[in-house]
Design a protein around this motif. Structure first.
Motif, PDB file in Angstrom:
ATOM      1  N   THR A   1       0.856  -1.180   0.000  1.00  0.00           N
ATOM      2  CA  THR A   1       0.000   0.000   0.000  1.00  0.00           C
ATOM      3  C   THR A   1       0.894   1.232   0.000  1.00  0.00           C
ATOM      4  N   ALA A   2       0.306   2.374  -0.302  1.00  0.00           N
ATOM      5  CA  ALA A   2       1.087   3.611  -0.340  1.00  0.00           C
ATOM      6  C   ALA A   2       1.697   3.925   1.028  1.00  0.00           C
ATOM      7  N   THR A   3       0.957   3.653   2.095  1.00  0.00           N
ATOM      8  CA  THR A   3       1.451   3.997   3.429  1.00  0.00           C
ATOM      9  C   THR A   3       2.561   3.057   3.904  1.00  0.00           C
ATOM     10  N   LYS A   4       2.688   1.892   3.286  1.00  0.00           N
ATOM     11  CA  LYS A   4       3.705   0.927   3.711  1.00  0.00           C
ATOM     12  C   LYS A   4       4.813   0.723   2.681  1.00  0.00           C
ATOM     13  N   ALA A   5       4.864   1.610   1.694  1.00  0.00           N
ATOM     14  CA  ALA A   5       5.815   1.446   0.599  1.00  0.00           C
ATOM     15  C   ALA A   5       7.261   1.418   1.060  1.00  0.00           C
ATOM     16  N   ALA A   6       7.567   2.144   2.124  1.00  0.00           N
ATOM     17  CA  ALA A   6       8.950   2.209   2.593  1.00  0.00           C
ATOM     18  C   ALA A   6       9.305   1.078   3.559  1.00  0.00           C
ATOM     19  N   ASP A   7       8.308   0.298   3.962  1.00  0.00           N
ATOM     20  CA  ASP A   7       8.536  -0.732   4.983  1.00  0.00           C
ATOM     21  C   ASP A   7       9.239  -1.972   4.444  1.00  0.00           C
ATOM     22  N   ILE A   8       9.014  -2.296   3.183  1.00  0.00           N
ATOM     23  CA  ILE A   8       9.563  -3.512   2.588  1.00  0.00           C
ATOM     24  C   ILE A   8      10.677  -3.104   1.630  1.00  0.00           C
ATOM     25  N   THR A   9      11.903  -3.497   1.928  1.00  0.00           N
ATOM     26  CA  THR A   9      13.066  -2.973   1.236  1.00  0.00           C
ATOM     27  C   THR A   9      13.688  -3.978   0.264  1.00  0.00           C
ATOM     28  N   GLN A  10      14.572  -3.450  -0.560  1.00  0.00           N
ATOM     29  CA  GLN A  10      15.334  -4.306  -1.469  1.00  0.00           C
ATOM     30  C   GLN A  10      16.171  -5.314  -0.693  1.00  0.00           C
ATOM     31  N   LYS A  11      16.732  -4.888   0.430  1.00  0.00           N
ATOM     32  CA  LYS A  11      17.533  -5.808   1.248  1.00  0.00           C
ATOM     33  C   LYS A  11      16.695  -6.985   1.743  1.00  0.00           C
ATOM     34  N   MET A  12      15.465  -6.717   2.121  1.00  0.00           N
ATOM     35  CA  MET A  12      14.591  -7.798   2.576  1.00  0.00           C
ATOM     36  C   MET A  12      14.359  -8.806   1.448  1.00  0.00           C
ATOM     37  N   ALA A  13      14.148  -8.286   0.247  1.00  0.00           N
ATOM     38  CA  ALA A  13      13.950  -9.170  -0.902  1.00  0.00           C
ATOM     39  C   ALA A  13      15.215  -9.966  -1.193  1.00  0.00           C
TER      40      ALA A  13
END
Length: 251
Positions: A36-48
C-alpha cells in the motif's frame, strides 16, 4: 539389499551417470513486492535480497537452485490486499515467465490474515498453453515474513520456503490431520495428525503414538516457527524432482 549382476562401466560412462544424477533443478524466480502507499517504505530491497538468499540456502541440499530473473516493487492499495479479482489483476499485470517460472508476490496486507498461500503443480494441458490458463500459479506471501519483517517468530523467510515447497509439489507433513491414510504421500515423513505450534523442545511431539517416529517438527512442511525448521527429507526431495519432471519441465 538387491543381489544381481554388477556391470562395470568405463570412466566416461560413470562420469556421465554421476553428472546426470547430480544435475540440479534450476528454477527461474521472479519476486514481486506489492505494498500500500502507506507501507511502501517498509519492505526494502535488502529484505527481498535476504529472502532470495534464505530460499536458495534452504533448497541447496535438495539439489534445487533458483535463478532470480526479476525483482519488482509496486505500490497499489488493492493489489497489496489481493482479495478476489484484485489478485488476478495483480498477477495478470506482474507475472513473469512461463509455467516453470516461480512467481512470488510479497504483499503488505495479504487478505485472510494468513502468512502465505501457493499453488500446487497440475496438468495444464498439451502443447504450450496460453499464460492466461495458469495466471493464478505462484505464491502470495505476507511481505513481513521476509527476513527483517515485523512478524515475530515468522520473519526469517521460512514462510516462503514452506510455500515454495507446495509449488514444487509437496503437501503438509500433517496432511489429512490423521494417523491413517496416505498423509503427504512421502514415506519417510512420520505420520502426523496435528500441525505444530512453536518449536516443542522438552518432550517430543508425537500426535500419532501408534505409528513409528515422532512428529517432524523441524520439517519445512510443518507449521513450526521459522527458527525450528531444518530441512526436507530424501523422500520429499524425490517427490519434488518427480513433480517437476511431470508438470513443469519444458512448460
Amino acid at each position: 539389499m538387491h543381489q544381481g549382476v554388477f556391470k562395470a562401466h568405463s570412466g566416461t560412462q560413470i562420469a556421465g551417470i554421476v553428472s546426470r544424477a547430480a544435475a540440479p533443478i534450476v528454477v527461474d524466480v521472479a519476486l514481486h513486492v506489492v505494498t500500500t502507499a502507506t507501507k511502501a517504505a517498509d519492505i526494502t530491497q535488502k529484505m527481498a535480497d535476504d529472502q532470495f538468499a534464505a530460499l536458495s540456502k534452504a533448497y541447496a541440499a535438495s539439489n534445487v537452485q533458483f535463478n532470480r530473473i526479476a525483482t519488482t516493487f509496486t505500490v497499489n492499495d488493492a493489489w497489496a490486499v489481493g482479495a478476489g479479482s484484485d489478485a488476478t489483476a495483480m498477477k495478470t499485470a506482474l507475472r513473469n515467465g512461463t509455467y516453470r517460472t516461480l512467481n512470488v508476490y510479497f504483499m503488505s496486507d495479504l487478505t485472510g490474515s494468513i502468512l502465505g498461500t501457493c499453488s500446487l503443480p497440475s496438468d495444464i494441458g498439451p502443447g504450450t498453453p496460453a499464460p492466461s490458463t495458469y495466471i493464478g500459479d505462484g505464491c502470495m506471501i505476507q511481505a513481513n515474513t521476509m527476513p527483517g519483517g515485523n512478524i515475530y517468530g515468522f520473519n526469517q523467510g521460512m514462510t516462503t520456503v514452506h510455500e515454495v515447497g507446495h509449488w514444487m509439489g509437496l503437501l503438509h507433513t500433517f496432511e489429512g490431520y490423521s494417523c491413517t491414510g496416505n498423509g503427504d504421500f512421502v514415506s519417510d515423513t512420520p505420520m502426523q495428525s496435528t500441525s505444530t505450534d512453536g518449536c516443542p523442545s522438552k518432550l517430543a511431539k508425537d500426535s500419532c503414538p501408534q505409528s513409528s517416529g515422532v512428529d517432524p517438527i523441524h520439517n519445512y512442511m510443518d507449521y513450526s516457527d521459522d527458527a525450528c525448521y531444518t530441512g526436507f527429507t530424501p523422500g520429499q526431495n524425490k517427490r519434488m524432482a518427480k513433480m517437476w519432471a511431470a508438470y513443469r519441465t519444458g512448460r
